[in-house]
Design a protein around this motif. Structure first.
Motif, PDB file in Angstrom:
ATOM      1  N   ILE A 178       0.847  -1.195   0.000  1.00  0.00           N
ATOM      2  CA  ILE A 178       0.000   0.000   0.000  1.00  0.00           C
ATOM      3  C   ILE A 178       0.882   1.245   0.000  1.00  0.00           C
ATOM      4  CG2 ILE A 178      -1.775   1.286   1.262  1.00  0.00           C
ATOM      5  CD1 ILE A 178      -2.690  -1.335   2.462  1.00  0.00           C
ATOM      6  N   THR A 179       0.496   2.237  -0.798  1.00  0.00           N
ATOM      7  CA  THR A 179       1.160   3.537  -0.769  1.00  0.00           C
ATOM      8  C   THR A 179       0.170   4.585  -0.290  1.00  0.00           C
ATOM      9  OG1 THR A 179       0.600   3.895  -3.104  1.00  0.00           O
ATOM     10  CG2 THR A 179       2.772   2.971  -2.620  1.00  0.00           C
ATOM     11  N   VAL A 180       0.606   5.426   0.634  1.00  0.00           N
ATOM     12  CA  VAL A 180      -0.242   6.457   1.217  1.00  0.00           C
ATOM     13  C   VAL A 180       0.257   7.819   0.776  1.00  0.00           C
ATOM     14  CG1 VAL A 180      -1.086   7.487   3.363  1.00  0.00           C
ATOM     15  CG2 VAL A 180      -0.731   5.005   3.233  1.00  0.00           C
ATOM     16  N   GLN A 181      -0.607   8.599   0.146  1.00  0.00           N
ATOM     17  CA  GLN A 181      -0.269   9.971  -0.219  1.00  0.00           C
ATOM     18  C   GLN A 181      -0.609  10.865   0.959  1.00  0.00           C
ATOM     19  OE1 GLN A 181      -1.858  11.276  -3.945  1.00  0.00           O
ATOM     20  NE2 GLN A 181      -0.924  13.311  -3.823  1.00  0.00           N
ATOM     21  N   ALA A 182       0.418  11.371   1.630  1.00  0.00           N
ATOM     22  CA  ALA A 182       0.237  12.056   2.911  1.00  0.00           C
ATOM     23  C   ALA A 182      -0.657  13.288   2.800  1.00  0.00           C
ATOM     24  CB  ALA A 182       1.604  12.455   3.475  1.00  0.00           C
ATOM     25  N   ALA A 183      -0.669  13.940   1.648  1.00  0.00           N
ATOM     26  CA  ALA A 183      -1.437  15.177   1.501  1.00  0.00           C
ATOM     27  C   ALA A 183      -2.939  14.948   1.577  1.00  0.00           C
ATOM     28  CB  ALA A 183      -1.088  15.848   0.173  1.00  0.00           C
ATOM     29  N   GLU A 184      -3.406  13.757   1.219  1.00  0.00           N
ATOM     30  CA  GLU A 184      -4.850  13.510   1.183  1.00  0.00           C
ATOM     31  C   GLU A 184      -5.469  13.530   2.592  1.00  0.00           C
ATOM     32  OE1 GLU A 184      -6.801  13.500  -1.363  1.00  0.00           O
ATOM     33  OE2 GLU A 184      -5.189  13.701  -2.811  1.00  0.00           O
ATOM     34  N   PRO A 185      -5.001  12.710   3.546  1.00  0.00           N
ATOM     35  CA  PRO A 185      -5.565  12.829   4.899  1.00  0.00           C
ATOM     36  C   PRO A 185      -5.253  14.168   5.547  1.00  0.00           C
ATOM     37  CG  PRO A 185      -3.704  11.304   4.893  1.00  0.00           C
ATOM     38  CD  PRO A 185      -4.028  11.604   3.458  1.00  0.00           C
ATOM     39  N   ALA A 186      -4.146  14.800   5.147  1.00  0.00           N
ATOM     40  CA  ALA A 186      -3.800  16.107   5.723  1.00  0.00           C
ATOM     41  C   ALA A 186      -4.886  17.137   5.430  1.00  0.00           C
ATOM     42  CB  ALA A 186      -2.450  16.580   5.187  1.00  0.00           C
ATOM     43  N   LYS A 187      -5.467  17.088   4.236  1.00  0.00           N
ATOM     44  CA  LYS A 187      -6.542  18.023   3.900  1.00  0.00           C
ATOM     45  C   LYS A 187      -7.735  17.836   4.830  1.00  0.00           C
ATOM     46  CE  LYS A 187      -6.375  16.909  -0.541  1.00  0.00           C
ATOM     47  NZ  LYS A 187      -6.625  16.832  -1.999  1.00  0.00           N
ATOM     48  N   LEU A 188      -8.182  16.605   4.990  1.00  0.00           N
ATOM     49  CA  LEU A 188      -9.348  16.336   5.826  1.00  0.00           C
ATOM     50  C   LEU A 188      -9.092  16.724   7.276  1.00  0.00           C
ATOM     51  CD1 LEU A 188     -12.177  15.121   6.231  1.00  0.00           C
ATOM     52  CD2 LEU A 188     -11.078  12.881   6.490  1.00  0.00           C
ATOM     53  N   PHE A 189      -7.922  16.373   7.806  1.00  0.00           N
ATOM     54  CA  PHE A 189      -7.622  16.672   9.208  1.00  0.00           C
ATOM     55  C   PHE A 189      -7.480  18.173   9.445  1.00  0.00           C
ATOM     56  CE2 PHE A 189      -5.436  12.258   9.502  1.00  0.00           C
ATOM     57  CZ  PHE A 189      -6.689  11.662   9.546  1.00  0.00           C
ATOM     58  N   PHE A 190      -6.936  18.892   8.473  1.00  0.00           N
ATOM     59  CA  PHE A 190      -6.840  20.349   8.606  1.00  0.00           C
ATOM     60  C   PHE A 190      -8.230  20.978   8.625  1.00  0.00           C
ATOM     61  CE2 PHE A 190      -6.644  24.512   6.381  1.00  0.00           C
ATOM     62  CZ  PHE A 190      -6.039  25.238   7.397  1.00  0.00           C
ATOM     63  N   PHE A 191      -9.134  20.487   7.786  1.00  0.00           N
ATOM     64  CA  PHE A 191     -10.478  21.042   7.757  1.00  0.00           C
ATOM     65  C   PHE A 191     -11.228  20.742   9.060  1.00  0.00           C
ATOM     66  CE2 PHE A 191     -10.189  20.323   2.924  1.00  0.00           C
ATOM     67  CZ  PHE A 191      -9.485  21.502   2.785  1.00  0.00           C
ATOM     68  N   CYS A 192     -10.970  19.575   9.662  1.00  0.00           N
ATOM     69  CA  CYS A 192     -11.546  19.271  10.985  1.00  0.00           C
ATOM     70  C   CYS A 192     -11.046  20.275  12.024  1.00  0.00           C
ATOM     71  CB  CYS A 192     -11.175  17.853  11.413  1.00  0.00           C
ATOM     72  SG  CYS A 192     -12.132  16.553  10.642  1.00  0.00           S
TER      73      CYS A 192
END
Length: 404
Positions: free
Chosen positions: A130-144
């Motif tokens: 599995i490869t995780v693109q760190a920017a994707e969850p970062a967007k959601l967590f920043f909006f939270c």
């Protein structure tokens, strides 16, 4: 005896009403419209990834179904994670928003140290298969975090510059880490969503004028002083000036749109996907869809995305009316995020905006984007669920009071 002629009226089918606005008076405890929209976009994405990725998968892995199998696994994994995320109350997201932001910062730092570099960008953390693109969850967590901050400091945001600047400092830290990858597209998505959410929270107009001026200036400087970004802008303005160099990807995409015409060439009949168009199954999947299904197919996807965004914004308004401020701000943020990212993805493939490497939500190939967007969709379902439960409890309380 005169007969009364009833006026002719047209009633929309119930399922259409539920998808666009939601079953307000339905006894269901969740909005089925979000589920229907998500499943339709999953299926469209699976078909388009299959048809657009087979040539490149055959060459790279000697298996034409390599990407479609992985995309199917991502969908199953997304649904499994969605089932877990659906059980998490919104109070947990609000209470742990600062920890989620810290985790996002940690991911963006880790990817710079141990991340995989592809095409000059270091954006992926490899975890076995599995490869995780760190920017994707970062967007959601920043909006939270941003939604929780607006609940705590809404008056400061509206009254003085100090409260307005604090979330921008946090955004600046994330933007600095993203620039090191580099990932300007994610920065722009986060900036626009932050801008829109602060506006909806009631910040003053002069603050937005200042913020937009500074933001546009900085983004312009980033483009001017980085040669490859400047080439993207110049090639976007006139891709036919260098059709085999900097404008190659866009010219091939425009050819796909041109061949699609009104009804398209038919499923599987795209020529541009035969490795003429780079990244046909990821960033430019809409170009293949346009070639195979034409204007009608693109319009259908636009309507799906518009319905999803409209429902998210409507849900945010409803949550604020119920005094559920965190839920309302987060629903607004998700709606703006999905709207802007879809607009940039389609606009880039159609030559309306410069290419930014952003996926089409719930359609393009990409596990991190698929899972993150699914969690965002599940959060919307959870917000709607809690509002409905609150309304049901209030109604039952009134009925018990009336009987007594």
């Amino acid at each position: 005896m005169t007969s009364v002629v009833k006026p002719f009226t047209i009633e929309l089918p119930k399922w259409i009403t539920n998808i666009t606005v939601g079953a307000e008076h339905n006894a269901a405890t969740f909005d089925r419209g979000f589920v229907v929209l998500g499943l339709i976009m999953y299926m469209v994405g699976l078909v388009m990834v299959a048809t657009s990725s087979m040539p490149v998968a055959e060459r790279l892995f000697d298996n034409p179904f390599h990407f479609v199998i992985r995309h199917g696994i991502y969908i199953v994994l997304s649904v499994g994670i969605a089932a877990i995320a659906l059980q998490i109350p919104m109070s947990w997201w609000q209470r742990n928003s600062s920890y989620l932001l810290g985790f996002a910062v940690l991911l963006l730092m880790v990817v710079l140290v141990v991340g995989r570099t592809v095409n000059g960008s270091t954006r992926w953390i490899v975890l076995g298969p599995i490869t995780v693109q760190a920017a994707e969850p970062a967007k959601l967590f920043f909006f939270c975090y941003l939604a929780a901050y607006l609940v705590r400091r809404r008056e400061q945001v509206m009254e003085n510059i100090k409260g307005f600047i604090k979330p921008l400092v946090v955004f600046g830290v994330l933007a600095g880490l993203l620039l090191m990858q580099p990932d300007l597209g994610t920065i722009i998505v986060m900036f626009v969503t932050t801008f829109g959410l602060l506006f909806l929270a009631g910040a003053k107009l002069w603050q937005f004028i200042g913020l937009s001026s500074v933001g546009v200036f900085l983004l312009s400087m980033l483009a001017i002083f980085e040669p490859y970004r400047w080439r993207r802008i110049t090639s976007f303005l006139d891709p036919w000036q260098d059709p085999f160099g900097s404008g190659y990807q866009l010219t091939q995409s425009l050819m796909a749109y041109g061949r699609g015409e009104l009804l398209g060439q038919g499923l599987g009949n795209s020529i541009q996907k035969l490795e003429y168009l780079p990244e046909a199954h990821t960033d430019f999947v809409m170009a293949v869809l346009a070639e195979e299904f034409g204007f009608i197919g693109v319009s259908f996807i636009l309507l799906l995305s518009m319905a999803l965004v409209f429902k998210a914004m409507h849900l945010g308004k409803k949550a604020l009316a119920k005094e559920k401020y965190f839920e309302g701000f987060l629903a607004y943020a998700i709606g703006i995020w999905m709207c802007f990212q879809a607009a940039v993805n389609i606009g880039a493939s159609a030559g309306i905006v410069p290419t930014k490497g952003l996926t089409m939500p719930l359609i393009s190939y990409g596990g991190s984007s698929m899972i993150t967007m699914t969690i965002a969709l599940v959060i919307l379902i959870r917000i709607d669920h809690e509002i409905r439960l609150q309304s049901m409890q209030a109604t039952s309380t009134k009925r018990r009071g009336a009987k007594s």
